[in-house]
Scaffold this motif. Sequence first.
Motif, PDB file in Angstrom:
ATOM      1  N   ALA A  66       0.830  -1.206   0.000  1.00 24.82           N
ATOM      2  CA  ALA A  66       0.000   0.000   0.000  1.00 24.82           C
ATOM      3  C   ALA A  66       0.866   1.259   0.000  1.00 24.82           C
ATOM      4  CB  ALA A  66      -0.934  -0.016   1.209  1.00 24.82           C
ATOM      5  N   GLY A  67       1.980   1.223   0.723  1.00 24.05           N
ATOM      6  CA  GLY A  67       2.852   2.383   0.768  1.00 24.05           C
ATOM      7  C   GLY A  67       3.466   2.733  -0.567  1.00 24.05           C
ATOM      8  N   LEU A  68       3.583   1.741  -1.446  1.00 20.13           N
ATOM      9  CA  LEU A  68       4.163   1.995  -2.763  1.00 20.13           C
ATOM     10  C   LEU A  68       3.315   2.941  -3.609  1.00 20.13           C
ATOM     11  CD1 LEU A  68       5.659  -1.426  -3.872  1.00 20.13           C
ATOM     12  CD2 LEU A  68       6.863   0.749  -3.738  1.00 20.13           C
ATOM     13  N   ALA A  69       2.036   3.057  -3.287  1.00 13.75           N
ATOM     14  CA  ALA A  69       1.177   3.947  -4.079  1.00 13.75           C
ATOM     15  C   ALA A  69       1.699   5.378  -4.043  1.00 13.75           C
ATOM     16  CB  ALA A  69      -0.258   3.881  -3.560  1.00 13.75           C
ATOM     17  N   GLU A  70       2.089   5.852  -2.865  1.00 11.71           N
ATOM     18  CA  GLU A  70       2.605   7.212  -2.764  1.00 11.71           C
ATOM     19  C   GLU A  70       3.940   7.355  -3.498  1.00 11.71           C
ATOM     20  OE1 GLU A  70       1.268   9.873  -1.716  1.00 11.71           O
ATOM     21  OE2 GLU A  70      -0.424   9.276  -0.452  1.00 11.71           O
ATOM     22  N   ILE A  71       4.735   6.292  -3.521  1.00 13.71           N
ATOM     23  CA  ILE A  71       6.004   6.332  -4.251  1.00 13.71           C
ATOM     24  C   ILE A  71       5.741   6.411  -5.754  1.00 13.71           C
ATOM     25  CG2 ILE A  71       8.054   4.984  -4.836  1.00 13.71           C
ATOM     26  CD1 ILE A  71       8.093   3.978  -1.953  1.00 13.71           C
ATOM     27  N   VAL A  72       4.833   5.577  -6.245  1.00 15.68           N
ATOM     28  CA  VAL A  72       4.468   5.619  -7.664  1.00 15.68           C
ATOM     29  C   VAL A  72       3.919   6.997  -8.024  1.00 15.68           C
ATOM     30  CG1 VAL A  72       2.903   4.684  -9.413  1.00 15.68           C
ATOM     31  CG2 VAL A  72       4.100   3.132  -7.852  1.00 15.68           C
ATOM     32  N   LYS A  73       3.131   7.567  -7.138  1.00 16.01           N
ATOM     33  CA  LYS A  73       2.607   8.915  -7.374  1.00 16.01           C
ATOM     34  C   LYS A  73       3.752   9.902  -7.607  1.00 16.01           C
ATOM     35  CE  LYS A  73       2.251  11.744  -4.163  1.00 16.01           C
ATOM     36  NZ  LYS A  73       1.966  12.363  -2.843  1.00 16.01           N
ATOM     37  N   LEU A 132       9.457   5.203 -11.656  1.00 16.84           N
ATOM     38  CA  LEU A 132       8.656   4.270 -12.456  1.00 16.84           C
ATOM     39  C   LEU A 132       9.554   3.228 -13.105  1.00 16.84           C
ATOM     40  CD1 LEU A 132       6.225   6.798 -14.192  1.00 16.84           C
ATOM     41  CD2 LEU A 132       6.023   5.719 -11.946  1.00 16.84           C
ATOM     42  N   ASP A 133      10.713   3.659 -13.592  1.00 18.35           N
ATOM     43  CA  ASP A 133      11.645   2.725 -14.222  1.00 18.35           C
ATOM     44  C   ASP A 133      12.094   1.649 -13.233  1.00 18.35           C
ATOM     45  OD1 ASP A 133      11.471   4.296 -16.497  1.00 18.35           O
ATOM     46  OD2 ASP A 133      13.315   5.396 -16.077  1.00 18.35           O
ATOM     47  N   ILE A 134      12.391   2.051 -12.000  1.00 16.24           N
ATOM     48  CA  ILE A 134      12.858   1.103 -10.991  1.00 16.24           C
ATOM     49  C   ILE A 134      11.774   0.087 -10.666  1.00 16.24           C
ATOM     50  CG2 ILE A 134      13.563   0.876  -8.568  1.00 16.24           C
ATOM     51  CD1 ILE A 134      14.931   3.614  -8.852  1.00 16.24           C
ATOM     52  N   VAL A 135      10.554   0.558 -10.494  1.00 19.13           N
ATOM     53  CA  VAL A 135       9.450  -0.354 -10.164  1.00 19.13           C
ATOM     54  C   VAL A 135       9.166  -1.293 -11.327  1.00 19.13           C
ATOM     55  CG1 VAL A 135       7.013  -0.517  -9.554  1.00 19.13           C
ATOM     56  CG2 VAL A 135       8.435   1.268  -8.531  1.00 19.13           C
ATOM     57  N   GLU A 136       9.130  -0.764 -12.535  1.00 21.85           N
ATOM     58  CA  GLU A 136       8.845  -1.590 -13.701  1.00 21.85           C
ATOM     59  C   GLU A 136       9.940  -2.636 -13.942  1.00 21.85           C
ATOM     60  OE1 GLU A 136       6.243   1.358 -16.592  1.00 21.85           O
ATOM     61  OE2 GLU A 136       8.392   1.738 -16.359  1.00 21.85           O
ATOM     62  N   ALA A 137      11.191  -2.280 -13.656  1.00 19.75           N
ATOM     63  CA  ALA A 137      12.297  -3.205 -13.902  1.00 19.75           C
ATOM     64  C   ALA A 137      12.266  -4.396 -12.967  1.00 19.75           C
ATOM     65  CB  ALA A 137      13.632  -2.460 -13.758  1.00 19.75           C
ATOM     66  N   ASP A 138      11.806  -4.203 -11.716  1.00 16.90           N
ATOM     67  CA  ASP A 138      11.817  -5.307 -10.751  1.00 16.90           C
ATOM     68  C   ASP A 138      10.755  -5.054  -9.683  1.00 16.90           C
ATOM     69  OD1 ASP A 138      12.382  -7.433  -9.106  1.00 16.90           O
ATOM     70  OD2 ASP A 138      14.548  -7.108  -9.078  1.00 16.90           O
ATOM     71  N   ALA A 147      -0.688  -0.896 -15.251  1.00 15.65           N
ATOM     72  CA  ALA A 147       0.330  -1.955 -15.302  1.00 15.65           C
ATOM     73  C   ALA A 147       1.287  -1.858 -14.118  1.00 15.65           C
ATOM     74  CB  ALA A 147       1.094  -1.875 -16.620  1.00 15.65           C
ATOM     75  N   ILE A 148       1.737  -0.654 -13.797  1.00 17.45           N
ATOM     76  CA  ILE A 148       2.672  -0.481 -12.682  1.00 17.45           C
ATOM     77  C   ILE A 148       2.007  -0.872 -11.366  1.00 17.45           C
ATOM     78  CG2 ILE A 148       3.960   1.220 -11.328  1.00 17.45           C
ATOM     79  CD1 ILE A 148       4.432   2.735 -13.960  1.00 17.45           C
ATOM     80  N   LEU A 149       0.800  -0.391 -11.154  1.00 17.10           N
ATOM     81  CA  LEU A 149       0.104  -0.682  -9.898  1.00 17.10           C
ATOM     82  C   LEU A 149      -0.212  -2.172  -9.777  1.00 17.10           C
ATOM     83  CD1 LEU A 149      -2.321   2.376  -9.832  1.00 17.10           C
ATOM     84  CD2 LEU A 149      -0.218   2.076  -8.516  1.00 17.10           C
ATOM     85  N   THR A 150      -0.621  -2.771 -10.873  1.00 17.00           N
ATOM     86  CA  THR A 150      -0.929  -4.208 -10.851  1.00 17.00           C
ATOM     87  C   THR A 150       0.317  -5.027 -10.564  1.00 17.00           C
ATOM     88  OG1 THR A 150      -2.757  -3.903 -12.422  1.00 17.00           O
ATOM     89  CG2 THR A 150      -1.848  -6.130 -12.202  1.00 17.00           C
ATOM     90  N   ALA A 151       1.454  -4.602 -11.106  1.00 18.48           N
ATOM     91  CA  ALA A 151       2.697  -5.353 -10.943  1.00 18.48           C
ATOM     92  C   ALA A 151       3.113  -5.480  -9.483  1.00 18.48           C
ATOM     93  CB  ALA A 151       3.814  -4.702 -11.755  1.00 18.48           C
ATOM     94  N   VAL A 152       2.767  -4.475  -8.671  1.00 13.21           N
ATOM     95  CA  VAL A 152       3.142  -4.538  -7.259  1.00 13.21           C
ATOM     96  C   VAL A 152       1.979  -4.959  -6.364  1.00 13.21           C
ATOM     97  CG1 VAL A 152       5.010  -2.872  -7.495  1.00 13.21           C
ATOM     98  CG2 VAL A 152       2.709  -2.060  -6.939  1.00 13.21           C
ATOM     99  N   GLY A 153       0.838  -5.265  -6.971  1.00 11.84           N
ATOM    100  CA  GLY A 153      -0.276  -5.798  -6.204  1.00 11.84           C
ATOM    101  C   GLY A 153      -1.259  -4.769  -5.668  1.00 11.84           C
ATOM    102  N   LEU A 154      -1.311  -3.592  -6.279  1.00 11.76           N
ATOM    103  CA  LEU A 154      -2.256  -2.565  -5.855  1.00 11.76           C
ATOM    104  C   LEU A 154      -3.519  -2.605  -6.706  1.00 11.76           C
ATOM    105  CD1 LEU A 154       0.253   0.339  -5.209  1.00 11.76           C
ATOM    106  CD2 LEU A 154      -1.341  -0.590  -3.520  1.00 11.76           C
ATOM    107  N   PRO A 155      -4.661  -2.230  -6.146  1.00 14.19           N
ATOM    108  CA  PRO A 155      -5.914  -2.256  -6.902  1.00 14.19           C
ATOM    109  C   PRO A 155      -5.980  -1.144  -7.935  1.00 14.19           C
ATOM    110  CG  PRO A 155      -6.278  -1.289  -4.744  1.00 14.19           C
ATOM    111  CD  PRO A 155      -4.857  -1.783  -4.754  1.00 14.19           C
ATOM    112  N   THR A 156      -6.724  -1.366  -8.994  1.00 11.88           N
ATOM    113  CA  THR A 156      -6.848  -0.356 -10.051  1.00 11.88           C
ATOM    114  C   THR A 156      -8.298  -0.077 -10.430  1.00 11.88           C
ATOM    115  OG1 THR A 156      -6.643  -2.045 -11.776  1.00 11.88           O
ATOM    116  CG2 THR A 156      -4.615  -0.999 -11.026  1.00 11.88           C
ATOM    117  N   GLY A 157      -9.237  -0.687  -9.725  1.00  9.60           N
ATOM    118  CA  GLY A 157     -10.642  -0.457 -10.027  1.00  9.60           C
ATOM    119  C   GLY A 157     -11.465  -0.351  -8.759  1.00  9.60           C
TER     120      GLY A 157
END
Length: 520
Positions: free
Chosen positions: A343-350, A360-366, A455-465
């Motif tokens: 859940a905390g990753l949402a603010e980081i992605v923001k 975004l590159d770091i999260v998408e890469a791994d 795609a980014i949010l789904t990759a780390v397990g966050l909801p998108t809908g």
Amino acid sequence: MSPRVVLVGPPGSGKSTVGALLARRWDVGFRDTDADIAAAAGMTIPDIFLTHGEDHFRALERDAVATALATHDGVLALGGGAVMADATRALLADHTVVFLSVELTAAVGRVGLGAGRPLLAVNPRATMKALLEQRRPLYREIADFEIATDGTTPEQVADEIARWTGEPAVIRVGGESDGYDVVIGPDATIALTDHLAGATRAAVLYSAPLEAHAARVAAYIGEHVTVLPVEVPDAESGKTVDVAARCWDRLAEAGFTRSDVVIGVGGGAVTDLAGFVAACWLRGVPVIQLPTSTLAMVDAAVGGKTGVNVSAGKNLVGAFHPPRAVLCDLGTLATLPEPDRVAGLAEIVKCGLIADPVILDIVEADPKAAIDPTSPQTAELVRRAVAVKAEVVTGDLRETGRRAILNYGHTFGHAVEKVEHFGRRHGEAVAIGMVYAAVLGRLTGRADLVDRTRAILTAVGLPTGYPGGRWEELDAAMRLDKKNVGDTRRFVLLDDVAAPVVVDDVTPDLMLAAYREVST
């Protein structure tokens, strides 16, 4: 014994220069296996090639690497071709390895015409191109992370390695005279005693799940101040005026003065409450924040916003009260349940979407590493997100302008939290809110970032809908958003990644259309 870090990379990547800088910085030894080989053989590397051939040199190199890995505890640099040996790559599997990458033009410019480098003696550019193509996959295979050295100074590369390998980062928020430091790193809590000057009492606010950690903090500072432990309800249930009033009563009983300090130990709800309690007691006493969750580290504890919830909405009552310091002890993240870390990753992605695309590159890469609390990626993500917020807050403490961009995804996200009576994690609600904002952006003719955001949010397990059928409740909640001016609705949208705008031209029909898309 093991090297603190092993540097690999092609000729011209700066391994020796950067390695020596790191060694001085950490007060450890620096070792270069090429130098070890030359010393043991009693001749230079070119002479070894000329006299005995490359196969003989590679055998010496394998032995030198094995010895150095087993006996050196400082910074170690390997020769450019060391990774070619299967046995050497196997030995490196248990060590922290950094790949210093460099593009062809820069590499050739740095090594010149190959003087002292046997493999580059003939046609350096063509040979270097072939070496880079051959070895780059092997460097990446063994490296824990990669740092591009093109267009950077050795000092900048050393700084980045230090951050990735766990050296605490210090980010300044505000000016030198009226600002404060955010310390990020393992064991950052040890800096707490540096910020107790003048205090004779410290109130440590915490919730029940953090009782053991709060007790350790209290024991650590007990020689310096009288500690007042104050347990508060967990999560959003603790962010009320009634809870704050009970805290003020405890401060009164303990005889708290303006020189004493409040310490918030916990997630975003506790740090918000601690800041609010400190802001109001005697019209303001110092507060030090010790956030223990990803969300609190990158958002709630940084920026000086404090507040409590009321029945009308979240954080509608509060004050701007910058802390004396924020200490982000990354070691506490390992104690969090995975859903809270996610859940905390949402603010980081923001922060990546509004200001720092490297996030975004770091999260998408791994994506898995982004969730792993012990990974260097997590440390770098926290640092970058804090840096984004620090830059914005420094220029707009009281949210009179640019600070509003930090609310990207929060208009709809806060509405979700309210209609669910704060039963959903804040980061999960913000993730849904960012998808809603991305849809609004596309519908209003701005960048179409919907698919990438999902795609980014789904990759780390966050909801998108979000389920349908609740628009009237959500719409009513959004009418109370803090960004609104009078009856004018305002949203933070993106013209592109790292190009946020605050708009007031979103029609009710478009708001509803975006909700329908998010709810399918």
